[in-house]
Design a protein around this motif. Sequence first.
Motif, mmCIF file in Angstrom:
data_model
loop_
_atom_site.group_PDB
_atom_site.id
_atom_site.type_symbol
_atom_site.label_atom_id
_atom_site.label_comp_id
_atom_site.label_asym_id
_atom_site.label_seq_id
_atom_site.Cartn_x
_atom_site.Cartn_y
_atom_site.Cartn_z
ATOM 1 N N GLU A 116 1.118 -1.340 -0.036
ATOM 2 C CA GLU A 116 -0.022 -0.048 0.503
ATOM 3 C C GLU A 116 0.696 1.490 -0.340
ATOM 4 N N ARG A 117 2.430 1.294 0.260
ATOM 5 C CA ARG A 117 2.783 2.094 0.336
ATOM 6 C C ARG A 117 4.037 2.064 -0.158
ATOM 7 N N ARG A 118 5.136 2.679 -0.185
ATOM 8 C CA ARG A 118 6.514 2.677 -0.881
ATOM 9 C C ARG A 118 6.738 3.663 0.203
ATOM 10 N N ALA A 119 8.806 3.029 1.104
ATOM 11 C CA ALA A 119 9.262 4.042 1.339
ATOM 12 C C ALA A 119 9.915 5.277 0.418
ATOM 13 N N LEU A 120 9.312 6.375 1.172
ATOM 14 C CA LEU A 120 10.254 7.807 1.185
ATOM 15 C C LEU A 120 11.722 7.379 0.740
ATOM 16 N N GLN A 121 12.398 8.222 -0.116
ATOM 17 C CA GLN A 121 13.815 8.499 0.364
ATOM 18 C C GLN A 121 13.627 9.773 0.359
ATOM 19 N N LEU A 122 14.129 10.781 1.342
ATOM 20 C CA LEU A 122 14.335 12.313 2.300
ATOM 21 C C LEU A 122 15.232 12.264 3.072
ATOM 22 N N LEU A 123 15.319 13.485 2.522
ATOM 23 C CA LEU A 123 16.679 13.993 2.951
ATOM 24 C C LEU A 123 16.366 15.211 3.958
ATOM 25 N N VAL A 124 16.908 14.925 4.382
ATOM 26 C CA VAL A 124 16.536 16.598 5.720
ATOM 27 C C VAL A 124 17.546 17.275 5.996
ATOM 28 N N VAL A 125 16.993 18.606 5.915
ATOM 29 C CA VAL A 125 18.283 19.624 5.690
ATOM 30 C C VAL A 125 17.816 20.384 6.690
ATOM 31 N N ASP A 126 18.364 20.323 7.853
ATOM 32 C CA ASP A 126 18.488 21.247 8.757
ATOM 33 C C ASP A 126 19.592 21.549 9.900
ATOM 34 N N ASP A 127 19.935 22.700 10.303
ATOM 35 C CA ASP A 127 21.319 23.192 11.334
ATOM 36 C C ASP A 127 20.964 23.361 12.593
ATOM 37 N N ASP A 128 19.560 22.485 13.105
ATOM 38 C CA ASP A 128 18.897 23.032 14.386
ATOM 39 C C ASP A 128 19.035 20.932 14.489
ATOM 40 N N ALA A 129 19.761 20.582 15.579
ATOM 41 C CA ALA A 129 19.383 19.219 16.074
ATOM 42 C C ALA A 129 18.303 19.011 16.586
ATOM 43 N N ALA A 130 17.741 19.371 17.352
ATOM 44 C CA ALA A 130 16.670 19.481 17.623
ATOM 45 C C ALA A 130 14.812 18.575 17.009
ATOM 46 N N GLN A 131 15.474 19.806 15.773
ATOM 47 C CA GLN A 131 14.009 19.905 14.739
ATOM 48 C C GLN A 131 14.696 18.697 13.725
ATOM 49 N N ARG A 132 16.239 18.173 13.136
ATOM 50 C CA ARG A 132 16.553 17.162 12.338
ATOM 51 C C ARG A 132 15.778 16.145 13.060
ATOM 52 N N THR A 133 16.307 15.613 14.658
ATOM 53 C CA THR A 133 15.924 14.548 14.701
ATOM 54 C C THR A 133 14.401 14.331 14.809
ATOM 55 N N LEU A 134 13.670 15.912 15.930
ATOM 56 C CA LEU A 134 11.843 15.239 15.320
ATOM 57 C C LEU A 134 11.604 14.761 13.975
ATOM 58 N N ILE A 135 12.152 15.794 12.914
ATOM 59 C CA ILE A 135 11.749 15.232 11.085
ATOM 60 C C ILE A 135 11.960 13.966 10.538
ATOM 61 N N SER A 136 13.095 13.533 10.904
ATOM 62 C CA SER A 136 13.940 12.268 11.345
ATOM 63 C C SER A 136 13.414 10.942 12.198
ATOM 64 N N LEU A 137 12.579 11.372 13.215
ATOM 65 C CA LEU A 137 12.070 10.599 13.695
ATOM 66 C C LEU A 137 11.010 9.776 13.395
ATOM 67 N N ALA A 138 9.774 11.092 12.578
ATOM 68 C CA ALA A 138 8.736 11.067 12.622
ATOM 69 C C ALA A 138 8.722 10.275 10.852
ATOM 70 N N ALA A 139 9.769 10.234 9.983
ATOM 71 C CA ALA A 139 9.630 9.972 9.309
ATOM 72 C C ALA A 139 10.068 8.410 9.178
ATOM 73 N N LYS A 140 10.899 8.147 9.555
ATOM 74 C CA LYS A 140 11.133 6.646 10.483
ATOM 75 C C LYS A 140 10.578 5.911 10.535
ATOM 76 N N GLN A 141 9.416 6.540 11.559
ATOM 77 C CA GLN A 141 8.713 6.126 12.151
ATOM 78 C C GLN A 141 7.404 5.992 11.175
ATOM 79 N N ALA A 142 7.373 6.374 10.063
ATOM 80 C CA ALA A 142 6.398 6.221 9.040
ATOM 81 C C ALA A 142 6.721 5.077 8.145
ATOM 82 N N GLY A 143 8.008 4.612 7.999
ATOM 83 C CA GLY A 143 8.615 3.351 7.238
ATOM 84 C C GLY A 143 9.529 4.340 6.055
ATOM 85 N N HIS A 144 10.320 5.517 6.215
ATOM 86 C CA HIS A 144 10.361 6.189 5.148
ATOM 87 C C HIS A 144 12.260 5.512 5.531
ATOM 88 N N ALA A 145 13.222 5.976 4.726
ATOM 89 C CA ALA A 145 14.651 6.148 4.528
ATOM 90 C C ALA A 145 14.660 7.957 4.568
#
Length: 169
Positions: free
Chosen positions: A20-49
């Motif tokens: 039903e879904r395909r994992a997206l290949q996601l590039l997160v570009v952010d110099d704020d460590a907290a925001q990078r972590t939030l964005i990447s964790l949300a994407a990983k929990q959704a099954g994305h690379a």
Amino acid sequence: MPVMSSESTVSRPEATWDGERRALQLLVVDDDAAQRTLISLAAKQAGHAVTVVSSCADAIRELRTRRFDCVTLDLMLDDGDGTEVLKAIADGRFAGSVIVISGMDAARRTGARLYARSLGIDLQSLPKPVDLAALRICLANLGKTALGLPVVHTWGGVAADSVAAKHRS
């Protein structure tokens, strides 16, 4: 999570397709460590690379060497302006989606959207701090369109298009 460089990390989901879904290949570009972590964790929990970088230079290098379905981009980075990354995206004929996640005011995000549009890039914009529900919906919709499926918004496990269909009959 294997380290690609001192500034870049990548995480791959176990399965890239579940019918039903395909994992997206996601590039997160952010110099704020907290925001990078939030964005990447949300994407990983959704099954994305997820590949994470913190600078314009690293983002441009990744975009030149790898294929991504989506880029989340902060506009204010330590080594430059996120519009430099937008220019590299356009130059590389990137066919994926761009989601600007920035602490800039709405007028500056709108300006970035207009600049991106002038480069042939259609982007979405979310303010910082990132609203994880809005980000998850953006990523879910991108996953659906990557498969050529209709976009389905879900809130609390209820598919909005199914509810609307019930009310039409």
